[in-house]
Design a protein around this motif. Sequence first.
Motif, PDB file in Angstrom:
ATOM      1  N   LYS A  98      -5.426  -4.824   0.395  1.00  0.00           N
ATOM      2  CA  LYS A  98      -6.072  -3.679   0.718  1.00  0.00           C
ATOM      3  C   LYS A  98      -6.882  -2.927  -0.443  1.00  0.00           C
ATOM      4  O   LYS A  98      -8.061  -2.831  -0.352  1.00  0.00           O
ATOM      5  CB  LYS A  98      -5.327  -2.628   1.388  1.00  0.00           C
ATOM      6  N   TYR A  99      -6.259  -2.711  -1.479  1.00  0.00           N
ATOM      7  CA  TYR A  99      -6.824  -2.118  -2.666  1.00  0.00           C
ATOM      8  C   TYR A  99      -7.898  -2.951  -3.312  1.00  0.00           C
ATOM      9  O   TYR A  99      -8.645  -2.581  -3.950  1.00  0.00           O
ATOM     10  CB  TYR A  99      -5.781  -1.433  -3.326  1.00  0.00           C
TER      11      TYR A  99
ATOM     12  N   GLU B  24       0.986  -1.194   0.015  1.00  0.00           N
ATOM     13  CA  GLU B  24       0.022   0.131  -0.039  1.00  0.00           C
ATOM     14  C   GLU B  24       0.915   1.167  -0.128  1.00  0.00           C
ATOM     15  O   GLU B  24       2.091   1.085   0.026  1.00  0.00           O
ATOM     16  CB  GLU B  24      -0.908  -0.003   1.087  1.00  0.00           C
TER      17      GLU B  24
ATOM     18  N   TYR C 259      -5.361  -0.315  -7.347  1.00  0.00           N
ATOM     19  CA  TYR C 259      -5.152   1.208  -6.932  1.00  0.00           C
ATOM     20  C   TYR C 259      -5.511   1.885  -8.046  1.00  0.00           C
ATOM     21  O   TYR C 259      -6.050   3.091  -7.677  1.00  0.00           O
ATOM     22  CB  TYR C 259      -3.701   1.155  -6.403  1.00  0.00           C
TER      23      TYR C 259
END
Length: 224
Positions: free
Chosen positions: A207-208, A61, A178
Amino acid sequence: ACKKEETKSDANLHITGNVKGIKQGKLYIQMLQDSTLVVMDSIIFDGKSEFESHLKIDSPEMLYLFLDRGQSNSLDNNLVVFAEPGNISIETSLETFYANAQVKGSKNHDLLQDFLKINSRFTNEQLVLLEKEIKATQESNQERIDSIQIANEKLIKRKYLYTINFALTQKDYEVSPYIALSEVHDANLKYLDTIQQSMSPKVANSKYGKMLTKFIEERRKDEQ
């Protein structure tokens, strides 16, 4: 360096760096959590320009590095690094903290830089068209204005198609979701769906990857 000692034992990201020319100052390493920048580590420079940090991240990230120069003012104080677990090195300088920064050890960061180089060309072309449109407007040349607007629409379409294709090509890296979220979030859902469905299991669970899946679900509800 001021470090959180408790993070060293379970840290999976080791950052080493050098800010050439710095004598005094402070470096903040930040992460975005719930739309707020949170300081993960802060490093005090006192005579030495080298620094290191041990952090734990759940998946690749963006990290936001802010250099507090103290008394001196500069617009070149922020550096964004697409970090991933492992060892990352950052070589930069006090005079050109962002402009000439060299980041090594992150494939996602390398890919993002490749994307941004091409994307900047589209931005430059848009600026040229904007200048032409302003001039045509001043001259009340409607035919010229219409022509420029058509050219701009084609350029925007090219930019979107390039971005979508880049995200699909890099489906095995977290930079893919992202870029989808940051650059083409307002694209037709079918394109975002294609990117989301092409992600590898590892990227989809990042996460993305999770953010993109959630974003698509929310957009689909809003558009129904």
